[in-house]
Motif scaffolding. Structure first.
Motif, PDB file in Angstrom:
ATOM      1  N   GLU A  16       0.421  -1.227  -0.083  1.00  0.00           N
ATOM      2  CA  GLU A  16       0.043   0.088   0.486  1.00  0.00           C
ATOM      3  C   GLU A  16       0.687   1.669   0.171  1.00  0.00           C
ATOM      4  N   LEU A  17       1.686   1.586   0.545  1.00  0.00           N
ATOM      5  CA  LEU A  17       2.982   2.655   1.025  1.00  0.00           C
ATOM      6  C   LEU A  17       3.446   2.543  -0.262  1.00  0.00           C
ATOM      7  N   LYS A  18       3.767   1.432  -1.238  1.00  0.00           N
ATOM      8  CA  LYS A  18       4.715   1.500  -1.760  1.00  0.00           C
ATOM      9  C   LYS A  18       4.134   1.727  -3.518  1.00  0.00           C
ATOM     10  N   TYR A  19       3.347   1.313  -3.651  1.00  0.00           N
ATOM     11  CA  TYR A  19       1.927   2.199  -4.794  1.00  0.00           C
ATOM     12  C   TYR A  19       1.225   3.302  -4.443  1.00  0.00           C
ATOM     13  N   GLY A  20       0.705   4.004  -3.182  1.00  0.00           N
ATOM     14  CA  GLY A  20       0.432   5.073  -2.641  1.00  0.00           C
ATOM     15  C   GLY A  20      -0.946   5.014  -2.556  1.00  0.00           C
ATOM     16  N   LEU A  21      -0.979   3.337  -2.499  1.00  0.00           N
ATOM     17  CA  LEU A  21      -2.832   2.565  -2.013  1.00  0.00           C
ATOM     18  C   LEU A  21      -3.027   2.839  -0.581  1.00  0.00           C
ATOM     19  N   ALA A  22      -2.354   3.381  -0.109  1.00  0.00           N
ATOM     20  CA  ALA A  22      -2.785   3.843   0.652  1.00  0.00           C
ATOM     21  C   ALA A  22      -4.311   5.424   1.251  1.00  0.00           C
ATOM     22  N   GLU A  23      -3.234   6.207  -0.745  1.00  0.00           N
ATOM     23  CA  GLU A  23      -3.841   7.911  -0.685  1.00  0.00           C
ATOM     24  C   GLU A  23      -5.213   7.502  -1.218  1.00  0.00           C
ATOM     25  N   LEU A  24      -5.457   5.709  -1.549  1.00  0.00           N
ATOM     26  CA  LEU A  24      -6.880   6.022  -2.087  1.00  0.00           C
ATOM     27  C   LEU A  24      -8.417   5.835  -1.174  1.00  0.00           C
ATOM     28  N   GLU A  27     -13.911   5.006  -2.654  1.00  0.00           N
ATOM     29  CA  GLU A  27     -14.418   4.679  -3.753  1.00  0.00           C
ATOM     30  C   GLU A  27     -13.468   4.000  -4.630  1.00  0.00           C
ATOM     31  N   GLU A  28     -12.272   5.154  -4.812  1.00  0.00           N
ATOM     32  CA  GLU A  28     -11.280   3.697  -5.586  1.00  0.00           C
ATOM     33  C   GLU A  28     -11.103   2.874  -5.218  1.00  0.00           C
ATOM     34  N   ARG A  29     -10.246   2.600  -3.455  1.00  0.00           N
ATOM     35  CA  ARG A  29      -9.818   1.537  -2.666  1.00  0.00           C
ATOM     36  C   ARG A  29     -11.025   0.217  -3.763  1.00  0.00           C
ATOM     37  N   ALA A  30     -12.298   0.748  -3.278  1.00  0.00           N
ATOM     38  CA  ALA A  30     -13.303  -0.493  -3.508  1.00  0.00           C
ATOM     39  C   ALA A  30     -13.111  -1.381  -5.546  1.00  0.00           C
ATOM     40  N   ILE A  31     -12.523   0.430  -6.322  1.00  0.00           N
ATOM     41  CA  ILE A  31     -12.320  -0.355  -7.513  1.00  0.00           C
ATOM     42  C   ILE A  31     -11.756  -1.058  -7.765  1.00  0.00           C
ATOM     43  N   LEU A  68      -7.618   6.381 -11.111  1.00  0.00           N
ATOM     44  CA  LEU A  68      -7.273   5.009 -11.254  1.00  0.00           C
ATOM     45  C   LEU A  68      -5.779   5.309 -11.924  1.00  0.00           C
ATOM     46  N   LYS A  69      -6.156   5.660 -13.526  1.00  0.00           N
ATOM     47  CA  LYS A  69      -5.453   5.649 -14.821  1.00  0.00           C
ATOM     48  C   LYS A  69      -4.738   6.526 -14.432  1.00  0.00           C
TER      49      LYS A  69
END
Length: 76
Positions: A16-24, A27-31, A68-69
């Motif tokens: 999550e930290l490496k790819y920035g997923l924690a910043e989603l 709704e972005e996280r669910a998609i 996300l794109k």
């Protein structure tokens, strides 16, 4: 069992930290999770699949997929 879960949680947190997923946002996280799950099952989800999943209203789904794109997390 708890050590395995702890290692899994640690690995997921690192990703999550490496790819920035924690910043989603949620709704972005669910998609993103839906798309990742579809890919893991060998399917190539289309925008219609994201909308049909009903995770967000249609217009929100389009906007969140565009985000996300822009983040470089998905290609479509």
């Amino acid at each position: 069992m708890s050590q395995t879960l702890a290692r899994l949680f640690s690995a997921l947190s690192t990703l999550e930290l490496k790819y920035g997923l924690a910043e989603l946002d949620p709704e972005e996280r669910a998609i993103f999770g839906f798309i990742a799950g579809e890919l893991a099952e060998g399917r190539q989800p289309a925008m219609q699949d994201v909308v049909a999943a009903g995770l967000t209203p249609r217009s929100t789904a389009y906007r969140k997929v565009a985000n996300l794109k822009d983040y470089g997390l998905i290609e479509h």
